[in-house]
Design a protein around this motif. Structure first.
Motif, PDB file in Angstrom:
ATOM      1  N   ALA A 249       0.834  -1.208   0.000  1.00  0.00           N
ATOM      2  CA  ALA A 249       0.000   0.000   0.000  1.00  0.00           C
ATOM      3  C   ALA A 249       0.865   1.253   0.000  1.00  0.00           C
ATOM      4  O   ALA A 249       0.605   2.210   0.739  1.00  0.00           O
ATOM      5  CB  ALA A 249      -0.952  -0.004   1.191  1.00  0.00           C
ATOM      6  N   ASP A 250       1.932   1.221  -0.816  1.00  0.00           N
ATOM      7  CA  ASP A 250       2.869   2.338  -0.988  1.00  0.00           C
ATOM      8  C   ASP A 250       3.702   2.629   0.264  1.00  0.00           C
ATOM      9  O   ASP A 250       4.396   3.656   0.322  1.00  0.00           O
ATOM     10  CB  ASP A 250       2.130   3.615  -1.416  1.00  0.00           C
ATOM     11  CG  ASP A 250       1.528   3.484  -2.808  1.00  0.00           C
ATOM     12  OD1 ASP A 250       2.184   2.856  -3.666  1.00  0.00           O
ATOM     13  OD2 ASP A 250       0.409   3.979  -3.020  1.00  0.00           O
ATOM     14  N   HIS A 266      -3.113  -3.537   6.776  1.00  0.00           N
ATOM     15  CA  HIS A 266      -3.902  -3.067   5.641  1.00  0.00           C
ATOM     16  C   HIS A 266      -4.986  -4.065   5.241  1.00  0.00           C
ATOM     17  O   HIS A 266      -6.026  -3.679   4.702  1.00  0.00           O
ATOM     18  CB  HIS A 266      -2.992  -2.777   4.452  1.00  0.00           C
ATOM     19  CG  HIS A 266      -2.054  -1.641   4.691  1.00  0.00           C
ATOM     20  ND1 HIS A 266      -2.462  -0.325   4.695  1.00  0.00           N
ATOM     21  CD2 HIS A 266      -0.712  -1.616   4.967  1.00  0.00           C
ATOM     22  CE1 HIS A 266      -1.426   0.460   4.949  1.00  0.00           C
ATOM     23  NE2 HIS A 266      -0.348  -0.297   5.112  1.00  0.00           N
ATOM     24  N   LEU A 273      -4.945  -4.871  -2.114  1.00  0.00           N
ATOM     25  CA  LEU A 273      -3.724  -4.185  -1.694  1.00  0.00           C
ATOM     26  C   LEU A 273      -2.777  -4.033  -2.873  1.00  0.00           C
ATOM     27  O   LEU A 273      -2.635  -4.953  -3.690  1.00  0.00           O
ATOM     28  CB  LEU A 273      -3.015  -4.983  -0.587  1.00  0.00           C
ATOM     29  CG  LEU A 273      -3.587  -4.931   0.823  1.00  0.00           C
ATOM     30  CD1 LEU A 273      -2.727  -5.786   1.746  1.00  0.00           C
ATOM     31  CD2 LEU A 273      -3.626  -3.504   1.316  1.00  0.00           C
ATOM     32  N   LYS A 274      -2.123  -2.897  -2.944  1.00  0.00           N
ATOM     33  CA  LYS A 274      -1.104  -2.673  -3.961  1.00  0.00           C
ATOM     34  C   LYS A 274       0.244  -3.118  -3.393  1.00  0.00           C
ATOM     35  O   LYS A 274       0.681  -2.633  -2.353  1.00  0.00           O
ATOM     36  CB  LYS A 274      -1.059  -1.192  -4.341  1.00  0.00           C
ATOM     37  CG  LYS A 274       0.004  -0.850  -5.368  1.00  0.00           C
ATOM     38  CD  LYS A 274       0.025   0.651  -5.633  1.00  0.00           C
ATOM     39  CE  LYS A 274       1.139   1.040  -6.578  1.00  0.00           C
ATOM     40  NZ  LYS A 274       1.220   2.513  -6.776  1.00  0.00           N
ATOM     41  N   SER A 287      -1.708  -6.190  -7.644  1.00  0.00           N
ATOM     42  CA  SER A 287      -2.817  -6.001  -6.721  1.00  0.00           C
ATOM     43  C   SER A 287      -3.274  -7.361  -6.209  1.00  0.00           C
ATOM     44  O   SER A 287      -3.402  -8.319  -6.981  1.00  0.00           O
ATOM     45  CB  SER A 287      -3.990  -5.301  -7.424  1.00  0.00           C
ATOM     46  OG  SER A 287      -5.083  -5.140  -6.533  1.00  0.00           O
TER      47      SER A 287
END
Length: 449
Positions: A249-250, A266, A273-274, A287
């Motif tokens: 998530a970055d 997250h 989720l990225k 993802s």
């Protein structure tokens, strides 16, 4: 079912460990007593009713008894036995005090010899352990300025080779509430010295809370080592073995533990989720929607990957070097045990550090699962502790017998029956107190976990 398996597994390995250590200890008394001309009536492994027994040509009864928690050597003694005149020459009380001192010393001595032998085997076979690399530090480790991947070179100027040595050094400092100095090397940087402020830890902390406050964990990169379930979210998202996670998530992640924690944090928010990954030197973005599993009343979020384990190191030497290392290790543990006991008496170390049969059983089972080398190493360390504890000048222990025999030699008379029983009563009370404290600490640790 798992609880029962754990209990019986711990009990089994505790019996194995204690049986070996006590048998060697009692054999030491037996061996020296026989050479001193003392008549040995029985050599028993275990207490209670004999399950097996035979009488040797030497007249000694050799037995394996019902209760496997210990053993004993019964020697002829006019203070406790009706001894006919023709057998009095073999009575323990008839021997010179120096001979009786040697007999008392023999048990602890054989435990130390056993420890050297076991450590010798451990160093020759090679002990596998993690590298002393720090992973995702938190708490005091993070406050001291350590970062993921840092290698600890020494603690208080003592070189560190393995993760076990690092953990032991830090938690000894924590037991004394004493700051420790770490020499740390980061990648492509000169070694630096940092101070771990262990003195800031409150004395009231439980073992679990102390571990969390220190924030020490091994380093393992968040690299995919396996995809055990082809239907899991990771496999469906196209994640491959060898991919290294660099963000969730970055948010950057530097280790497997950070990655797992990020998935939990997250994943609880719901939605996909990225994930940032590095594959063959290229940065990719995928993802994935974590799967929610229920375990022990808690929700655990997973994507279905196995990450690589921390880097390992094998500590192994040849036969000659291993013998020297074994003797050095035995001396080091002996000296450390004496210092611990002294510091507990004077109040510099909390008696909460004492462990009893329950903790020993749990640790024995854990080390046995890890392999023969780890179990032998634990057996050697306990053997040293058993030797030192038995040398304490407490009546009914070997050290107490040595003191009484020495006093008899010094003053030229044996202790009378009243003095002897008084000493034994005091000794029993002291030993019972130590055992009670050990059990109390064991139960406190169980509740803590």
């Amino acid at each position: 079912m798992d609880v029962l398996q754990s209990f019986f597994g711990s009990l089994f390995w505790y019996i194995v460990a204690i049986s070996v250590l006590i048998t060697v200890h009692e054999f030491g008394h037996f061996w020296v007593a026989r050479r001193a001309g003392v008549t040995v009536k029985r050599f028993s492994i275990g207490f209670g009713k004999p399950l097996w027994m035979r009488r040797g040509k030497d007249g000694t009864e050799y037995a394996i008894s019902m209760i496997p928690f210990g053993g004993y050597v019964a020697m002829l003694d006019e203070r406790y036995d009706d001894v006919p005149p023709e057998q009095q020459h073999g009575a323990l009380n008839r021997k010179h005090p120096f001979a009786r001192i040697l007999i008392s010393l023999a048990g602890p001595a054989f435990n130390l010899i056993l420890a050297v032998g076991l450590f010798w085997i451990v160093f020759m076979l090679g002990k596998i352990d993690y590298q002393p690399l720090v992973g995702s530090p938190s708490g005091l480790m993070e406050a001291a300025g350590l970062t993921a991947g840092d290698r600890v070179l020494s603690v208080d100027n003592q070189p560190i080779q393995t993760w076990e040595e690092l953990v032991e050094s830090i938690y000894i400092g924590a037991a004394y509430s004493r700051d420790v100095n770490l020499m740390v090397a980061s990648q492509n940087a000169a070694p630096r010295r940092v101070t771990l402020a262990l003195s800031s830890l409150p004395a009231s902390l439980t073992d679990k809370e102390r571990v969390e406050r220190i924030g020490l964990r091994p380093h393992a990169p968040a690299t995919v080592a396996g995809l055990p379930d082809p239907t899991a979210p990771a496999a469906k998202a196209g994640i491959e073995i060898g991919d290294r996670f660099v963000s969730v998530a970055d948010q950057p992640v530097a280790s497997a533990s950070e990655f797992i924690q990020a998935i939990q944090t997250h994943g609880a928010k719901g939605g996909p989720l990225k994930l940032g990954i590095v594959r063959a030197g290229q940065l990719l973005s995928l993802s994935v929607r974590p799967r929610a599993d229920q375990e022990g009343g808690q929700t655990i979020y997973r994507i279905g990957v196995e990450t690589v384990r921390p880097e390992i190191v094998t500590v192994q030497y040849g036969p000659i070097r291993s013998l020297g290392m074994a003797m050095s290790q035995t001396v080091t543990i002996s000296a450390r045990t004496v210092v611990f006991l002294k510091d507990m008496v004077v109040g510099d170390l909390s008696p909460k550090q004492i462990s009893g049969p329950i903790t020993i059983a749990r640790v024995a089972a854990i080390t046995a699962e890890r392999g023969l080398v780890d179990f032998l190493g634990l057996l050697a360390a306990i053997s040293v502790g058993l030797a030192i504890l038995n040398l304490l000048p407490v009546p009914i222990l070997d050290g107490g017998h040595i003191v009484m025999h020495s006093l008899e030699w010094l003053f030229g008379r044996a202790l009378n029956e009243r003095e002897l029983w008084a000493g034994q009563a005091i000794g029993l009370a002291m030993v019972a107190g130590m055992i009670g404290l050990a059990f109390f600490n064991d139960f406190a640790r169980l509740l803590d976990h």
